[in-house]
Design an enzyme around this catalytic site. Structure first.
Site, PDB file in Angstrom:
ATOM      1  N   GLY A  10      90.344  46.735  71.914  1.00 27.60           N
ATOM      2  CA  GLY A  10      89.598  47.995  71.974  1.00 27.60           C
ATOM      3  C   GLY A  10      88.191  47.736  72.475  1.00 27.60           C
ATOM      4  N   ASP A  31      96.652  43.934  68.891  1.00 26.59           N
ATOM      5  CA  ASP A  31      96.315  45.300  69.304  1.00 26.59           C
ATOM      6  C   ASP A  31      97.593  45.959  69.823  1.00 26.59           C
ATOM      7  OD1 ASP A  31      93.303  46.589  70.485  1.00 26.59           O
ATOM      8  OD2 ASP A  31      95.205  47.614  70.820  1.00 26.59           O
ATOM      9  N   GLY A  36      93.326  50.799  72.859  1.00 26.74           N
ATOM     10  CA  GLY A  36      92.813  49.580  73.486  1.00 26.74           C
ATOM     11  C   GLY A  36      93.453  49.366  74.850  1.00 26.74           C
ATOM     12  N   THR A  95      98.173  55.293  60.509  1.00 28.57           N
ATOM     13  CA  THR A  95      97.592  54.019  60.969  1.00 28.57           C
ATOM     14  C   THR A  95      96.390  53.638  60.120  1.00 28.57           C
ATOM     15  OG1 THR A  95      98.100  54.680  63.218  1.00 28.57           O
ATOM     16  CG2 THR A  95      96.624  52.815  62.982  1.00 28.57           C
ATOM     17  N   TYR A 152      90.152  62.455  59.505  1.00 28.85           N
ATOM     18  CA  TYR A 152      89.675  61.135  59.937  1.00 28.85           C
ATOM     19  C   TYR A 152      88.661  60.594  58.930  1.00 28.85           C
ATOM     20  CZ  TYR A 152      87.274  57.660  62.822  1.00 28.85           C
ATOM     21  OH  TYR A 152      86.710  56.504  63.303  1.00 28.85           O
TER      22      TYR A 152
END
Ligand code: UDP
Length: 328
Positions: A10, A31, A36, A95, A152
């Site tokens: 990323g 990743d 990314g 995630t 978030y």
């Protein structure tokens, strides 16, 4: 030092990988390329102390192997960017929470490894009257669950709670880092970040799209300063079990001024358009008017001093975009 960077392809992760390799550390990156890009680490591939895996941090078998082999974990893998989070609410939650739980539990089980957890200024949430500077002990003020943006903030808060719980109950050496508007080469505007979006628009002579009235302010931090702060925090043992703001209060600008400056620096003919939030994001979207980091704690603990001023920061990004095959 043997370092594992989750999310190492990323934007911030790739700069961190580079800096760690430069000082002689061994670096392994994992990743899944959700945000990314392999190009971010292409220049590191030939280095003998660098290894990378394109895989998810939910691959437990692989993660056990990687955690066993490292001394310190920089956990940067996450769903990030306001646009991305609004478009992928489920992935964001799964995630950010599941991935962090995986990293922390394996770090504990396989040698009680040191972990730095990336968090965000989104943690602090909404504006509140008379307040624009945030320190680590400030309250979190959030909106309703119907607005994805706040999910978030909540996932990252849960990550922080998890990290602190592992520290308290399992003595896991964890440090939480809260990034404030970090910018630099390799950052893409695809997931919402304002600076690369404006630079791309300016270089293409397309309209520069300011959301809202543009009087909102942000403090932009150059990625090299952010990486320096992360490395300083990782090196100080007595700082475990704490959260730290990482940002540059000196680089405070309104979004209107940012657009104007990017236009000047690029010599662009772009018109500047103001777009209502409802159109830019989703109905009921809430933006913060002002958000400035209080970095007293970071400075006291590490002697960190941000160095890159806003014009230098923007020029570096403009140069980066000019060298890309096409503006992305
Ligand atoms: N913004 C904007 N135009 C864009 C993208 C963002 O005016 O194309 C605004 C956004 O509404 C916010 C500021 O720029 O007020 C910073 O946005 P970003 O998503 O980069 O960071 P954050 O909102 O998380 O601080």
């Amino acid at each position: 030092m043997r370092c594992l960077i989750t999310g190492g392809a990323g934007f911030i992760g790739s700069h961190l990988a580079e800096a760690l390799l430069q000082r002689g550390d061994t670096v392994t990156v994992i990743d899944n390329l959700s945000t990314g890009r392999v190009e971010n680490i292409a220049h590191l591939k030939e280095m003998k102390d660098f290894t990378y895996y394109i895989d998810t941090i939910m691959n437990k078998t692989l993660m056990i192997e990687l955690v066993e082999k490292c001394d310190v974990i920089y956990h940067l893998a996450a769903a990030v960017g306001v646009r991305y989070v609004i478009d992928h609410p489920l992935e964001t939650i799964l995630t950010n929470v599941g991935g962090t739980e995986m990293v922390l539990s394996l770090a504990h089980e396989y040698g009680n490894k040191k972990v730095l957890i990336a968090s965000t200024s989104e943690i602090y949430g909404k504006d509140r009257p008379g307040k624009s500077v945030f320190n680590e002990n400030d309250d979190r003020v959030l909106g309703p669950t119907s607005i994805s943006r706040w999910s978030y903030s909540c996932t990252k808060a849960l990550d922080e709670f998890l990290a602190l719980a592992y520290f308290k109950e399992k003595k896991l050496p964890v440090t939480i880092i809260r990034f404030f508007n970090t910018c630099g080469p390799r950052q893409t505007g695809r997931y919402g970040m304002v600076v690369p979006r404006f630079v791309r628009q300016a270089l293409a002579n397309e309209p520069i799209t300011i959301y809202g009235d543009g009087k909102q302010t942000r403090c932009f931090t150059d990625v090299s300063d952010a990486v320096k702060a992360v490395m300083l925090l990782a090196d100080v043992q007595r700082l475990y079990g704490e959260a730290y703001n990482i940002g540059n209060p000196a680089n405070k600008v309104t979004i209107n001024a940012l657009a104007k400056r990017i236009k000047e620096l690029t010599g662009s003919r772009s018109p500047i358009h103001h777009i209502p939030y409802d159109k830019a994001y989703e109905k009921g979207f809430e933006d913060m008017r002002h958000r400035e980091p209080d970095i007293t704690k970071l400075k006291r603990s590490t002697k960190f001093k941000p160095e890159i001023e806003i014009d230098e920061l923007l020029s570096r990004i403009v140069m980066d975009f000019k060298h890309k095959p096409k503006f992305t």
